[in-house]
Write a protein that holds these residues in place. Structure first.
Motif, short mmCIF file in Angstrom:
data_model
loop_
_atom_site.label_atom_id
_atom_site.label_comp_id
_atom_site.label_asym_id
_atom_site.label_seq_id
_atom_site.Cartn_x
_atom_site.Cartn_y
_atom_site.Cartn_z
N SER A 21 0.87 -1.00 -0.12
CA SER A 21 0.00 -0.14 -0.05
C SER A 21 0.98 1.24 0.10
CB SER A 21 -0.90 0.05 1.20
OG SER A 21 -1.91 -0.90 1.16
N LEU A 22 0.63 1.99 -0.85
CA LEU A 22 1.55 3.41 -1.03
C LEU A 22 0.58 4.59 -0.86
CD1 LEU A 22 3.94 5.05 -1.57
CD2 LEU A 22 3.44 4.41 -4.12
N CYS A 23 0.85 5.51 -0.16
CA CYS A 23 0.04 6.67 0.06
C CYS A 23 0.64 7.93 -0.61
CB CYS A 23 -0.38 7.15 1.35
SG CYS A 23 -1.34 5.96 2.40
N ILE A 24 -0.27 8.56 -1.33
CA ILE A 24 0.34 9.79 -2.39
C ILE A 24 -0.48 11.09 -1.87
CG2 ILE A 24 0.52 10.72 -4.47
CD1 ILE A 24 2.52 8.55 -4.12
N GLU A 25 0.29 12.09 -1.43
CA GLU A 25 -0.56 13.23 -1.15
C GLU A 25 -0.43 14.20 -2.46
OE1 GLU A 25 -0.34 15.31 2.83
OE2 GLU A 25 0.92 16.75 1.69
N ARG A 69 -0.39 19.60 -9.24
CA ARG A 69 0.90 20.28 -9.23
C ARG A 69 1.84 19.67 -8.53
NH1 ARG A 69 0.58 22.32 -13.38
NH2 ARG A 69 -1.18 23.89 -14.04
N SER A 70 1.63 18.84 -7.61
CA SER A 70 2.53 17.96 -6.90
C SER A 70 2.01 16.64 -6.47
CB SER A 70 3.31 18.58 -5.63
OG SER A 70 2.32 18.73 -4.69
N ALA A 71 2.66 15.72 -6.62
CA ALA A 71 2.38 14.25 -6.09
C ALA A 71 3.73 13.61 -5.07
CB ALA A 71 2.13 13.29 -7.14
N VAL A 72 3.30 13.60 -3.75
CA VAL A 72 4.42 13.13 -2.89
C VAL A 72 4.08 12.01 -2.16
CG1 VAL A 72 5.98 14.02 -1.31
CG2 VAL A 72 5.25 15.58 -2.68
N PRO A 73 4.88 10.67 -2.11
CA PRO A 73 4.49 9.67 -1.25
C PRO A 73 4.75 9.78 0.17
CG PRO A 73 6.79 9.42 -2.35
CD PRO A 73 6.13 10.81 -2.80
N ILE A 74 3.77 9.52 0.87
CA ILE A 74 3.77 9.63 2.54
C ILE A 74 3.82 8.21 2.97
CG2 ILE A 74 2.91 12.08 2.74
CD1 ILE A 74 0.19 10.91 2.76
N TYR A 75 4.58 8.14 3.87
CA TYR A 75 4.93 6.58 4.58
C TYR A 75 4.47 6.54 5.93
CZ TYR A 75 7.94 6.55 0.54
OH TYR A 75 8.16 6.63 -0.96
N GLU A 76 4.27 5.23 6.30
CA GLU A 76 4.13 4.93 7.75
C GLU A 76 2.73 5.70 8.35
OE1 GLU A 76 7.58 4.73 10.29
OE2 GLU A 76 8.77 5.28 8.29
N LEU A 77 1.85 5.51 7.74
CA LEU A 77 0.58 5.97 7.72
C LEU A 77 -0.24 4.90 8.44
CD1 LEU A 77 -0.55 8.53 5.27
CD2 LEU A 77 0.31 8.99 7.67
N PRO A 78 -1.63 4.71 8.96
CA PRO A 78 -2.23 3.56 9.34
C PRO A 78 -2.46 2.87 7.89
CG PRO A 78 -2.96 5.22 10.77
CD PRO A 78 -2.10 5.88 9.83
N GLU A 79 -2.92 3.77 7.03
CA GLU A 79 -3.26 3.07 5.70
C GLU A 79 -2.28 2.46 4.83
OE1 GLU A 79 -3.95 6.17 6.66
OE2 GLU A 79 -6.29 6.27 6.87
N CYS A 80 -0.89 3.15 5.17
CA CYS A 80 0.47 2.74 4.26
C CYS A 80 1.53 2.53 5.46
CB CYS A 80 0.62 3.91 3.43
SG CYS A 80 -0.62 4.27 2.19
N PRO A 81 1.39 1.47 6.27
CA PRO A 81 2.43 1.32 7.14
C PRO A 81 3.96 1.03 6.63
CG PRO A 81 1.11 -0.77 6.96
CD PRO A 81 0.62 0.42 5.72
N LEU A 82 4.09 0.81 5.61
CA LEU A 82 5.63 0.50 5.22
C LEU A 82 6.42 1.60 5.20
CD1 LEU A 82 5.27 -2.02 2.25
CD2 LEU A 82 5.67 -2.70 4.84
N MET A 112 0.53 12.72 -11.42
CA MET A 112 0.61 13.80 -11.92
C MET A 112 -0.06 14.19 -13.34
SD MET A 112 2.59 15.58 -9.86
CE MET A 112 3.03 16.90 -11.22
N GLU A 113 -0.73 13.04 -13.79
CA GLU A 113 -1.58 13.15 -15.46
C GLU A 113 -2.73 13.19 -14.63
OE1 GLU A 113 -0.11 13.17 -18.28
OE2 GLU A 113 1.88 13.24 -17.27
N TRP A 114 -3.46 13.28 -13.47
CA TRP A 114 -4.77 13.16 -13.21
C TRP A 114 -5.38 14.64 -13.35
CZ3 TRP A 114 -5.62 10.51 -7.85
CH2 TRP A 114 -5.22 9.06 -8.03
N GLN A 115 -6.48 14.84 -13.82
CA GLN A 115 -7.22 15.90 -14.15
C GLN A 115 -8.44 15.92 -13.03
OE1 GLN A 115 -6.39 18.69 -16.01
NE2 GLN A 115 -4.43 17.64 -16.15
N PHE A 116 -8.74 17.23 -12.63
CA PHE A 116 -9.88 17.19 -11.71
C PHE A 116 -10.58 18.57 -12.33
CE2 PHE A 116 -6.89 15.13 -9.25
CZ PHE A 116 -7.67 14.32 -8.28
N SER A 126 -5.38 13.12 -0.49
CA SER A 126 -4.40 12.08 -0.22
C SER A 126 -5.22 10.65 -0.76
CB SER A 126 -4.14 11.93 1.08
OG SER A 126 -3.13 12.99 1.59
N TYR A 127 -4.40 9.90 -1.57
CA TYR A 127 -4.92 8.81 -2.13
C TYR A 127 -4.13 7.23 -1.36
CZ TYR A 127 -8.22 10.78 -5.06
OH TYR A 127 -9.24 11.38 -5.61
#
Length: 163
Positions: free
Chosen positions: A76-80, A90-103, A121-125, A158-159
């Motif tokens: 599981s990888l979390c991205i903010e 405009r930015s996509a940064v991995p975030i680690y050691e969360l309950p959803e992404c414990p590694l 980074m290719e997503w559109q909203f 965050s996803y």
């Protein structure tokens, strides 16, 4: 005499489509994703004359993992990400050691991280917005109406991706 399929016949196209879809299902790893509350997210207090419109996804291509990744261990990888006022990431940064992404960062193959951040980074909203209603105007949750000012705003999301 057996039926001879013409290359452009509907039955030939259907057979080819089934082959392609079946092959894709067998070779492509499944990727799941869902939105999560960003770490340390503050609750926005929206005044009575305003409505917050959340950013809405228009295009969210999933990561394509490179061939040759070792093992099939679940990761599981979390991205903010920051979605700007026009709906671009405009930015996509991995975030680690969360309950959803414990590694920890060192335990996730950097190719998975790169593929995921590249895809995000290719997503559109449709951009998030704050809608301000004039005094006496009917306040609607979709910001419709004549007496409303819509101001697009950047937003942090965050996803979590599951591989």
């Amino acid at each position: 005499m057996p039926e001879i399929l013409h290359p452009a016949s509907p039955s030939t196209l259907a057979v080819l489509l089934m082959i392609v879809l079946t092959a894709g299902c067998r070779t492509a790893p499944e990727v799941g994703m869902r939105m999560i509350l960003p770490p340390g997210a503050a609750v926005m207090d929206v005044p009575k004359d305003k409505v917050l419109l959340m950013a809405a996804p228009v295009s969210q291509p999933l990561p394509v993992l490179p061939a040759g990744l070792p093992g099939t261990r679940e990761v599981s990888l979390c991205i903010e990400l920051i979605v700007d006022e026009i709906g671009a990431v405009r930015s996509a940064v991995p975030i680690y050691e969360l309950p959803e992404c414990p590694l920890a960062e060192a335990r996730i193959d950097p190719r998975i991280v790169a593929a995921t951040t590249d895809a995000v980074m290719e997503w559109q909203f449709l951009a998030a917005a704050v809608c301000t209603f004039a005094d006496g105007a009917l306040k609607t949750e979709d910001c419709s109406g004549n007496a409303v000012e819509v101001s697009a705003i950047p937003i942090r999301l965050s996803y979590v991706f599951s591989f």
